[in-house]
Design a protein around this motif. Structure first.
Motif, short mmCIF file in Angstrom:
data_model
loop_
_atom_site.label_atom_id
_atom_site.label_comp_id
_atom_site.label_asym_id
_atom_site.label_seq_id
_atom_site.Cartn_x
_atom_site.Cartn_y
_atom_site.Cartn_z
N ALA A 210 -5.80 12.92 8.10
CA ALA A 210 -5.05 12.10 7.14
C ALA A 210 -4.00 11.25 7.85
N ALA A 211 -3.32 11.84 8.83
CA ALA A 211 -2.30 11.10 9.57
C ALA A 211 -2.91 9.92 10.34
N GLU A 212 -4.09 10.13 10.90
CA GLU A 212 -4.77 9.04 11.61
C GLU A 212 -5.17 7.91 10.66
N VAL A 213 -5.63 8.28 9.48
CA VAL A 213 -6.01 7.26 8.49
C VAL A 213 -4.78 6.44 8.10
N VAL A 214 -3.68 7.10 7.79
CA VAL A 214 -2.45 6.39 7.42
C VAL A 214 -2.03 5.44 8.54
N GLU A 215 -2.01 5.94 9.77
CA GLU A 215 -1.59 5.11 10.90
C GLU A 215 -2.51 3.90 11.08
N LEU B 174 0.85 -1.19 0.00
CA LEU B 174 0.00 0.00 0.00
C LEU B 174 0.88 1.23 0.00
N ARG B 175 0.43 2.26 -0.67
CA ARG B 175 1.15 3.53 -0.68
C ARG B 175 0.13 4.64 -0.79
N PHE B 176 0.30 5.69 -0.07
CA PHE B 176 -0.61 6.82 -0.09
C PHE B 176 -0.14 7.87 -1.09
N VAL B 177 -1.06 8.76 -1.48
CA VAL B 177 -0.78 9.77 -2.49
C VAL B 177 -1.08 11.15 -1.93
N ARG B 178 -0.18 12.09 -2.23
CA ARG B 178 -0.43 13.49 -1.91
C ARG B 178 -0.77 14.15 -3.25
N GLY B 179 -2.02 14.55 -3.40
CA GLY B 179 -2.48 15.10 -4.67
C GLY B 179 -3.50 14.17 -5.29
N ARG B 180 -3.72 14.32 -6.57
CA ARG B 180 -4.70 13.49 -7.28
C ARG B 180 -4.04 12.22 -7.82
N PRO B 181 -4.77 11.14 -7.90
CA PRO B 181 -4.20 9.89 -8.43
C PRO B 181 -4.20 9.88 -9.96
N VAL B 182 -3.21 10.52 -10.55
CA VAL B 182 -3.11 10.61 -12.01
C VAL B 182 -2.13 9.54 -12.52
N SER B 183 -1.97 9.44 -13.84
CA SER B 183 -1.10 8.42 -14.43
C SER B 183 0.32 8.47 -13.88
N GLN B 184 0.87 9.65 -13.70
CA GLN B 184 2.24 9.79 -13.18
C GLN B 184 2.35 9.15 -11.80
N VAL B 185 1.33 9.30 -10.98
CA VAL B 185 1.34 8.70 -9.65
C VAL B 185 1.31 7.18 -9.76
#
Length: 127
Positions: free
Chosen positions: A103-108, A3-14
């Motif tokens: 967001a930090a709580e969700v990641v954790e 799993l990996r989180f994204v900062r920004g929108r999930p576009v092709s580059q991501v």
């Protein structure tokens, strides 16, 4: 599961950055294939993503490396999707009806629940 989180929108580059990160991790483990389980989002099935994956896989086959074998999820039959029960249990374990989580709580909580190590989020590059 990776799993990996994204900062920004999930576009092709991501998606491309995620695949590169995942292939690197799998190569270190001696694996030869990455089977991402993907829905039909534009950044997964778009022309750019398909062409980049195809080009990478040609190089990986010729020079050695981790190939990408995309596992597409059924569009109109979620009951055929084996990952759905994992997501349902995960969502139920994470949420709090009384408040929205940061967001930090969700990641954790996601990392704790799924037993993954937190890593820096992939950042969307702005053109």
């Amino acid at each position: 599961m990776l799993l990996r989180f994204v900062r920004g929108r999930p576009v092709s580059q991501v998606s491309e950055d995620f695949l590169a990160w995942a292939r690197e991790r799998l190569a270190a483990e001696g694996k030869t294939a990455l089977p991402p389980v993907w829905d039909n989002a534009a950044w997964h099935v778009g022309k750019r993503a398909r062409s980049r994956i195809k080009a990478h896989d040609r190089r990986a086959k010729a020079e050695g490396g981790v190939r990408t074998v995309a596992c597409r999820l059924p569009v109109k039959a979620p009951w055929l999707n084996a990952i759905e029960p994992k997501w349902v249990h995960g969502k139920r374990a994470l949420v709090e009806p009384q408040r929205k989580l940061t967001a930090a709580e969700v990641v954790e909580r996601v990392c704790d629940y799924y037993g993954c190590e937190p890593s820096d989020p992939i950042t969307q590059q702005v053109a």
